[in-house]
Design a protein around this motif. Structure first.
Motif, short mmCIF file in Angstrom:
data_model
loop_
_atom_site.label_atom_id
_atom_site.label_comp_id
_atom_site.label_asym_id
_atom_site.label_seq_id
_atom_site.Cartn_x
_atom_site.Cartn_y
_atom_site.Cartn_z
N LYS A 163 43.81 39.31 54.15
CA LYS A 163 45.12 39.04 54.71
C LYS A 163 46.17 39.94 54.05
CE LYS A 163 44.06 35.62 57.50
NZ LYS A 163 44.26 35.72 58.97
N PHE A 164 47.14 40.37 54.84
CA PHE A 164 48.23 41.20 54.34
C PHE A 164 49.56 40.51 54.67
CE2 PHE A 164 44.66 43.97 54.51
CZ PHE A 164 44.83 44.88 53.48
N ASN A 165 49.75 39.35 54.04
CA ASN A 165 50.94 38.54 54.32
C ASN A 165 51.87 38.46 53.12
OD1 ASN A 165 49.26 37.04 52.74
ND2 ASN A 165 49.32 35.20 54.00
N SER A 166 51.80 39.45 52.23
CA SER A 166 52.67 39.45 51.06
C SER A 166 54.11 39.72 51.48
CB SER A 166 52.21 40.52 50.07
OG SER A 166 52.11 41.77 50.71
N GLY A 167 55.03 39.42 50.58
CA GLY A 167 56.44 39.60 50.87
C GLY A 167 57.11 38.30 51.22
N PHE A 168 58.40 38.21 51.00
CA PHE A 168 59.14 36.96 51.20
C PHE A 168 59.60 36.76 52.64
CE2 PHE A 168 63.25 34.81 51.49
CZ PHE A 168 62.90 33.56 51.02
N ILE A 242 60.05 42.68 44.25
CA ILE A 242 59.59 43.66 45.24
C ILE A 242 58.17 43.34 45.69
CG2 ILE A 242 58.99 46.09 45.60
CD1 ILE A 242 61.34 46.77 43.70
N PHE A 243 57.30 43.06 44.71
CA PHE A 243 55.90 42.73 45.03
C PHE A 243 55.75 41.21 45.01
CE2 PHE A 243 55.69 47.00 43.12
CZ PHE A 243 55.15 47.69 44.20
N TRP A 244 56.35 40.58 46.02
CA TRP A 244 56.43 39.12 46.08
C TRP A 244 55.09 38.52 46.49
CZ3 TRP A 244 60.11 35.91 44.44
CH2 TRP A 244 60.06 34.58 44.84
N THR A 245 54.48 37.72 45.60
CA THR A 245 53.17 37.15 45.87
C THR A 245 53.18 35.63 45.87
OG1 THR A 245 52.60 37.28 43.52
CG2 THR A 245 51.94 39.14 44.91
N TYR A 246 54.35 35.03 45.83
CA TYR A 246 54.43 33.58 45.77
C TYR A 246 54.47 33.00 47.19
CZ TYR A 246 56.00 34.81 41.09
OH TYR A 246 56.10 35.35 39.85
N PRO A 247 53.49 32.20 47.56
CA PRO A 247 53.47 31.63 48.92
C PRO A 247 54.46 30.48 49.05
CG PRO A 247 51.63 30.77 47.66
CD PRO A 247 52.32 31.78 46.78
N ARG A 248 54.61 29.98 50.27
CA ARG A 248 55.44 28.80 50.49
C ARG A 248 54.88 27.62 49.72
NH1 ARG A 248 54.81 30.66 56.08
NH2 ARG A 248 56.54 32.09 56.47
N TRP A 251 57.30 26.71 43.50
CA TRP A 251 58.67 26.55 43.03
C TRP A 251 59.42 27.88 43.08
CZ3 TRP A 251 60.74 29.21 38.96
CH2 TRP A 251 59.87 29.79 38.03
N GLN A 252 58.69 29.00 42.92
CA GLN A 252 59.35 30.30 42.99
C GLN A 252 59.90 30.57 44.39
OE1 GLN A 252 56.24 29.76 41.80
NE2 GLN A 252 55.89 30.90 39.91
N HIS A 253 59.09 30.25 45.40
CA HIS A 253 59.53 30.44 46.79
C HIS A 253 60.70 29.53 47.10
CE1 HIS A 253 59.45 30.13 51.19
NE2 HIS A 253 58.91 31.32 51.18
N ASP A 254 60.61 28.26 46.67
CA ASP A 254 61.70 27.31 46.91
C ASP A 254 63.00 27.79 46.26
OD1 ASP A 254 59.97 25.72 48.30
OD2 ASP A 254 59.73 24.23 46.73
N LEU A 255 62.88 28.28 45.02
CA LEU A 255 64.06 28.72 44.29
C LEU A 255 64.74 29.90 44.98
CD1 LEU A 255 65.89 28.52 41.80
CD2 LEU A 255 64.29 30.02 40.59
N LEU A 256 63.96 30.87 45.44
CA LEU A 256 64.55 32.02 46.13
C LEU A 256 65.19 31.58 47.45
CD1 LEU A 256 65.12 35.00 46.21
CD2 LEU A 256 62.84 35.40 47.17
N CYS A 257 64.56 30.63 48.15
CA CYS A 257 65.15 30.11 49.39
C CYS A 257 66.51 29.48 49.12
CB CYS A 257 64.22 29.07 50.03
SG CYS A 257 62.77 29.77 50.85
N VAL A 258 66.60 28.70 48.04
CA VAL A 258 67.86 28.04 47.70
C VAL A 258 68.93 29.07 47.36
CG1 VAL A 258 68.99 26.56 45.99
CG2 VAL A 258 66.79 25.88 46.96
N VAL A 259 68.56 30.09 46.58
CA VAL A 259 69.52 31.14 46.20
C VAL A 259 70.04 31.86 47.44
CG1 VAL A 259 69.76 33.36 45.02
CG2 VAL A 259 68.59 31.47 43.88
N ILE A 260 69.15 32.22 48.35
CA ILE A 260 69.56 32.92 49.57
C ILE A 260 70.41 32.02 50.45
CG2 ILE A 260 68.70 33.90 51.74
CD1 ILE A 260 66.38 35.08 50.15
#
Length: 270
Positions: A163-168, A242-248, A251-260
Protein backbone atom coordinates in the motif's frame (compact mmCIF):
# COMPACT_ATOMS: atom_id res chain seq x y z
CA UNK A 1 9.78 8.49 11.34
CA UNK A 2 8.39 7.02 14.56
CA UNK A 3 6.53 3.79 13.89
CA UNK A 4 2.78 4.01 13.93
CA UNK A 5 2.67 1.24 16.53
CA UNK A 6 4.16 3.57 19.14
CA UNK A 7 3.40 2.62 22.76
CA UNK A 8 2.90 6.25 23.79
CA UNK A 9 -0.53 7.18 25.21
CA UNK A 10 -3.12 7.84 22.55
CA UNK A 11 -5.68 10.57 22.27
CA UNK A 12 -8.88 8.62 21.74
CA UNK A 13 -10.66 11.42 19.88
CA UNK A 14 -10.19 9.94 16.41
CA UNK A 15 -11.07 6.44 17.57
CA UNK A 16 -14.27 7.63 19.27
CA UNK A 17 -15.36 9.70 16.27
CA UNK A 18 -14.48 6.85 13.94
CA UNK A 19 -16.58 4.35 15.90
CA UNK A 20 -19.52 6.75 16.19
CA UNK A 21 -19.29 7.68 12.51
CA UNK A 22 -19.14 4.04 11.40
CA UNK A 23 -22.19 3.14 13.45
CA UNK A 24 -24.16 6.12 12.10
CA UNK A 25 -23.05 5.40 8.52
CA UNK A 26 -24.08 1.74 8.75
CA UNK A 27 -27.47 2.65 10.25
CA UNK A 28 -28.13 5.11 7.41
CA UNK A 29 -26.93 2.55 4.88
CA UNK A 30 -29.40 -0.05 6.17
CA UNK A 31 -32.23 2.47 5.86
CA UNK A 32 -31.19 3.32 2.29
CA UNK A 33 -30.99 -0.36 1.36
CA UNK A 34 -34.51 -0.89 2.70
CA UNK A 35 -35.77 2.04 0.62
CA UNK A 36 -34.38 0.48 -2.57
CA UNK A 37 -32.05 3.38 -3.48
CA UNK A 38 -29.03 2.18 -5.50
CA UNK A 39 -25.37 3.00 -4.66
CA UNK A 40 -24.97 4.59 -8.11
CA UNK A 41 -27.78 7.04 -7.34
CA UNK A 42 -25.95 8.07 -4.16
CA UNK A 43 -22.71 8.52 -6.10
CA UNK A 44 -24.35 10.76 -8.71
CA UNK A 45 -26.15 12.76 -6.02
CA UNK A 46 -22.88 13.36 -4.18
CA UNK A 47 -21.29 14.85 -7.31
CA UNK A 48 -24.32 17.09 -7.90
CA UNK A 49 -24.27 18.38 -4.33
CA UNK A 50 -20.53 19.14 -4.54
CA UNK A 51 -21.21 21.05 -7.77
CA UNK A 52 -23.75 23.15 -5.85
CA UNK A 53 -21.15 23.78 -3.13
CA UNK A 54 -18.65 24.95 -5.76
CA UNK A 55 -21.27 27.32 -7.19
CA UNK A 56 -21.96 28.73 -3.71
CA UNK A 57 -18.26 29.52 -3.32
CA UNK A 58 -18.44 31.56 -6.53
CA UNK A 59 -21.62 33.35 -5.45
CA UNK A 60 -19.79 34.30 -2.27
CA UNK A 61 -17.43 36.48 -4.30
CA UNK A 62 -20.33 38.32 -5.91
CA UNK A 63 -22.51 38.79 -2.84
CA UNK A 64 -20.09 39.47 0.03
CA UNK A 65 -17.38 42.17 0.21
CA UNK A 66 -13.88 41.21 1.44
CA UNK A 67 -13.20 41.17 5.18
CA UNK A 68 -16.73 40.16 6.21
CA UNK A 69 -18.25 36.85 7.25
CA UNK A 70 -19.30 35.14 4.02
CA UNK A 71 -22.64 33.44 4.65
CA UNK A 72 -22.59 31.92 1.18
CA UNK A 73 -19.35 30.16 2.05
CA UNK A 74 -20.77 29.06 5.40
CA UNK A 75 -23.66 27.50 3.48
CA UNK A 76 -21.15 25.92 1.07
CA UNK A 77 -19.36 24.35 4.04
CA UNK A 78 -22.61 22.72 5.19
CA UNK A 79 -23.35 21.54 1.65
CA UNK A 80 -19.85 20.03 1.36
CA UNK A 81 -20.46 17.98 4.49
CA UNK A 82 -23.83 16.81 3.14
CA UNK A 83 -22.47 16.00 -0.33
CA UNK A 84 -19.61 13.94 1.02
CA UNK A 85 -21.95 12.05 3.32
CA UNK A 86 -23.42 10.66 0.09
CA UNK A 87 -19.90 9.84 -1.11
CA UNK A 88 -19.32 7.95 2.13
CA UNK A 89 -22.65 6.11 2.02
CA UNK A 90 -22.47 4.74 -1.53
CA UNK A 91 -19.64 2.36 -0.68
CA UNK A 92 -21.31 1.26 2.55
CA UNK A 93 -24.62 0.60 0.77
CA UNK A 94 -22.89 -1.39 -1.98
CA UNK A 95 -20.96 -3.46 0.56
CA UNK A 96 -23.86 -4.16 2.92
CA UNK A 97 -26.27 -5.00 0.07
CA UNK A 98 -23.79 -7.30 -1.67
CA UNK A 99 -23.62 -5.10 -4.76
CA UNK A 100 -19.88 -4.42 -4.78
CA UNK A 101 -18.39 -4.56 -8.29
CA UNK A 102 -15.07 -3.54 -9.79
CA UNK A 103 -16.84 -1.08 -12.06
CA UNK A 104 -18.64 0.41 -9.05
CA UNK A 105 -15.32 0.88 -7.23
CA UNK A 106 -13.88 2.52 -10.34
CA UNK A 107 -16.82 4.88 -10.75
CA UNK A 108 -16.68 5.77 -7.06
CA UNK A 109 -13.03 6.83 -7.37
CA UNK A 110 -13.62 8.75 -10.60
CA UNK A 111 -16.62 10.66 -9.21
CA UNK A 112 -14.61 11.50 -6.07
CA UNK A 113 -12.05 13.21 -8.31
CA UNK A 114 -14.80 15.11 -10.13
CA UNK A 115 -16.30 16.19 -6.80
CA UNK A 116 -12.90 17.45 -5.64
CA UNK A 117 -12.28 19.36 -8.86
CA UNK A 118 -15.71 20.98 -8.79
CA UNK A 119 -14.93 22.36 -5.32
CA UNK A 120 -11.50 23.60 -6.35
CA UNK A 121 -12.95 25.19 -9.49
CA UNK A 122 -15.32 27.08 -7.23
CA UNK A 123 -12.46 28.24 -5.02
CA UNK A 124 -10.23 29.25 -7.95
CA UNK A 125 -13.07 31.18 -9.59
CA UNK A 126 -13.81 32.90 -6.27
CA UNK A 127 -10.24 34.19 -5.99
CA UNK A 128 -10.19 35.09 -9.70
CA UNK A 129 -13.29 37.30 -9.23
CA UNK A 130 -11.53 38.88 -6.24
CA UNK A 131 -8.44 39.37 -8.47
CA UNK A 132 -6.21 37.73 -5.85
CA UNK A 133 -3.42 36.25 -7.96
CA UNK A 134 -1.48 34.79 -5.01
CA UNK A 135 -4.47 32.79 -3.80
CA UNK A 136 -5.32 31.68 -7.33
CA UNK A 137 -1.84 30.15 -7.52
CA UNK A 138 -2.17 28.60 -4.04
CA UNK A 139 -5.57 27.14 -4.96
CA UNK A 140 -4.12 25.64 -8.15
CA UNK A 141 -1.32 24.11 -6.07
CA UNK A 142 -3.96 22.73 -3.69
CA UNK A 143 -5.79 21.19 -6.66
CA UNK A 144 -2.52 19.69 -7.90
CA UNK A 145 -1.78 18.21 -4.48
CA UNK A 146 -5.29 16.79 -4.26
CA UNK A 147 -5.05 15.04 -7.64
CA UNK A 148 -1.48 13.86 -7.21
CA UNK A 149 -2.10 12.42 -3.75
CA UNK A 150 -4.68 10.10 -5.28
CA UNK A 151 -2.83 9.49 -8.54
CA UNK A 152 0.52 8.58 -6.96
CA UNK A 153 -1.18 5.99 -4.76
CA UNK A 154 -3.19 4.44 -7.60
CA UNK A 155 -0.23 4.35 -9.97
CA UNK A 156 2.23 3.05 -7.36
CA UNK A 157 -0.09 0.24 -6.25
CA UNK A 158 -0.55 -0.80 -9.89
CA UNK A 159 3.19 -1.38 -10.41
CA UNK A 160 4.61 -2.26 -6.97
CA UNK A 161 3.57 -4.49 -4.04
CA UNK A 162 2.00 -3.08 -0.90
CA UNK A 163 0.00 0.00 0.00
CA UNK A 164 1.12 3.55 -0.76
CA UNK A 165 -1.17 5.52 1.54
CA UNK A 166 1.44 7.51 3.45
CA UNK A 167 0.96 11.21 4.08
CA UNK A 168 -1.57 13.15 6.12
CA UNK A 169 -3.83 14.92 3.63
CA UNK A 170 -5.91 12.11 2.12
CA UNK A 171 -9.45 12.73 0.91
CA UNK A 172 -11.30 12.65 4.28
CA UNK A 173 -8.88 15.17 5.83
CA UNK A 174 -8.96 17.27 2.66
CA UNK A 175 -12.76 17.44 2.56
CA UNK A 176 -13.00 18.31 6.26
CA UNK A 177 -10.39 21.07 5.82
CA UNK A 178 -12.30 22.42 2.80
CA UNK A 179 -15.64 22.32 4.62
CA UNK A 180 -14.38 23.85 7.89
CA UNK A 181 -12.50 26.62 6.06
CA UNK A 182 -15.64 27.45 4.07
CA UNK A 183 -17.91 27.28 7.10
CA UNK A 184 -15.85 29.94 8.91
CA UNK A 185 -15.24 32.11 5.80
CA UNK A 186 -11.54 31.22 5.78
CA UNK A 187 -11.38 29.58 2.36
CA UNK A 188 -7.88 30.95 1.75
CA UNK A 189 -6.61 29.18 4.88
CA UNK A 190 -8.07 25.89 3.68
CA UNK A 191 -6.34 26.29 0.32
CA UNK A 192 -3.00 26.96 2.00
CA UNK A 193 -3.42 23.91 4.25
CA UNK A 194 -4.36 21.58 1.39
CA UNK A 195 -1.63 22.96 -0.89
CA UNK A 196 1.04 22.26 1.72
CA UNK A 197 -0.03 18.88 3.08
CA UNK A 198 -1.41 17.54 -0.22
CA UNK A 199 1.84 18.09 -2.10
CA UNK A 200 3.91 16.81 0.82
CA UNK A 201 1.86 13.59 0.77
CA UNK A 202 2.41 13.22 -2.99
CA UNK A 203 6.16 13.79 -2.54
CA UNK A 204 6.27 11.18 0.25
CA UNK A 205 4.63 8.59 -2.00
CA UNK A 206 7.01 9.38 -4.86
CA UNK A 207 9.91 8.94 -2.43
CA UNK A 208 8.55 5.59 -1.23
CA UNK A 209 8.18 4.35 -4.82
CA UNK A 210 11.77 5.31 -5.54
CA UNK A 211 13.10 3.57 -2.43
CA UNK A 212 11.02 0.42 -2.91
CA UNK A 213 11.81 0.13 -6.61
CA UNK A 214 15.48 0.00 -5.61
CA UNK A 215 14.87 -2.76 -3.04
CA UNK A 216 12.11 -4.98 -4.42
CA UNK A 217 13.28 -8.02 -2.44
CA UNK A 218 12.62 -6.28 0.89
CA UNK A 219 10.02 -3.53 0.27
CA UNK A 220 9.20 -3.00 3.95
CA UNK A 221 12.86 -2.40 4.74
CA UNK A 222 12.93 0.26 2.07
CA UNK A 223 10.16 2.14 3.91
CA UNK A 224 12.11 2.24 7.16
CA UNK A 225 14.04 5.35 8.06
CA UNK A 226 14.00 8.73 6.38
CA UNK A 227 17.37 10.04 7.49
CA UNK A 228 19.82 9.95 10.36
CA UNK A 229 18.44 9.79 13.90
CA UNK A 230 21.48 11.83 14.97
CA UNK A 231 20.21 14.89 13.11
CA UNK A 232 19.16 17.98 15.13
CA UNK A 233 15.72 17.75 16.76
CA UNK A 234 14.25 20.41 14.45
CA UNK A 235 15.39 18.45 11.39
CA UNK A 236 13.93 15.23 12.79
CA UNK A 237 10.60 16.96 13.54
CA UNK A 238 10.41 18.41 10.02
CA UNK A 239 11.27 15.02 8.58
CA UNK A 240 8.53 13.30 10.59
CA UNK A 241 6.01 15.82 9.29
CA UNK A 242 7.11 15.41 5.66
CA UNK A 243 7.34 11.62 5.87
CA UNK A 244 4.07 11.21 7.75
CA UNK A 245 3.52 7.57 8.76
CA UNK A 246 0.95 7.91 11.53
CA UNK A 247 -2.42 6.42 10.55
CA UNK A 248 -5.82 7.58 11.74
CA UNK A 249 -6.79 6.79 15.34
CA UNK A 250 -3.27 7.49 16.64
CA UNK A 251 -2.60 10.36 19.02
CA UNK A 252 -0.19 11.94 16.54
CA UNK A 253 -2.85 12.04 13.82
CA UNK A 254 -5.46 13.37 16.27
CA UNK A 255 -3.08 16.08 17.49
CA UNK A 256 -2.29 17.31 13.97
CA UNK A 257 -6.02 17.33 13.13
CA UNK A 258 -6.71 19.50 16.19
CA UNK A 259 -3.88 21.91 15.33
CA UNK A 260 -5.11 22.29 11.74
CA UNK A 261 -8.74 22.69 12.85
CA UNK A 262 -7.80 25.48 15.28
CA UNK A 263 -5.67 27.15 12.58
CA UNK A 264 -8.57 27.11 10.11
CA UNK A 265 -11.09 28.45 12.63
CA UNK A 266 -8.79 31.12 14.11
CA UNK A 267 -7.50 32.48 10.80
CA UNK A 268 -8.38 36.15 10.23
CA UNK A 269 -11.07 37.17 7.76
CA UNK A 270 -9.89 38.58 4.44
Amino acid sequence: AIASTSTRPRIMLGKAFGKFGSQGRDALARGIINSGISPNWLTATGVLINAIAGALLIVGALATPPGRLNWWHALAGIVIFVGNTFDMLDGAVARMSGRVTKFGAFIDSVTDRYSDMLLFCGAITYFAIREDLALIVISVLALMGSIMTSYTRARAESVLPGKFNSGFMERPERIVAFAVASLFSHLYAGMICIAIFGNIAAFHRIWDVRKISMNLEHPEQARQGYGSMNAPVAIQAARQLIFWTYPRKTWQHDLLCVVIFISLVAAPLR
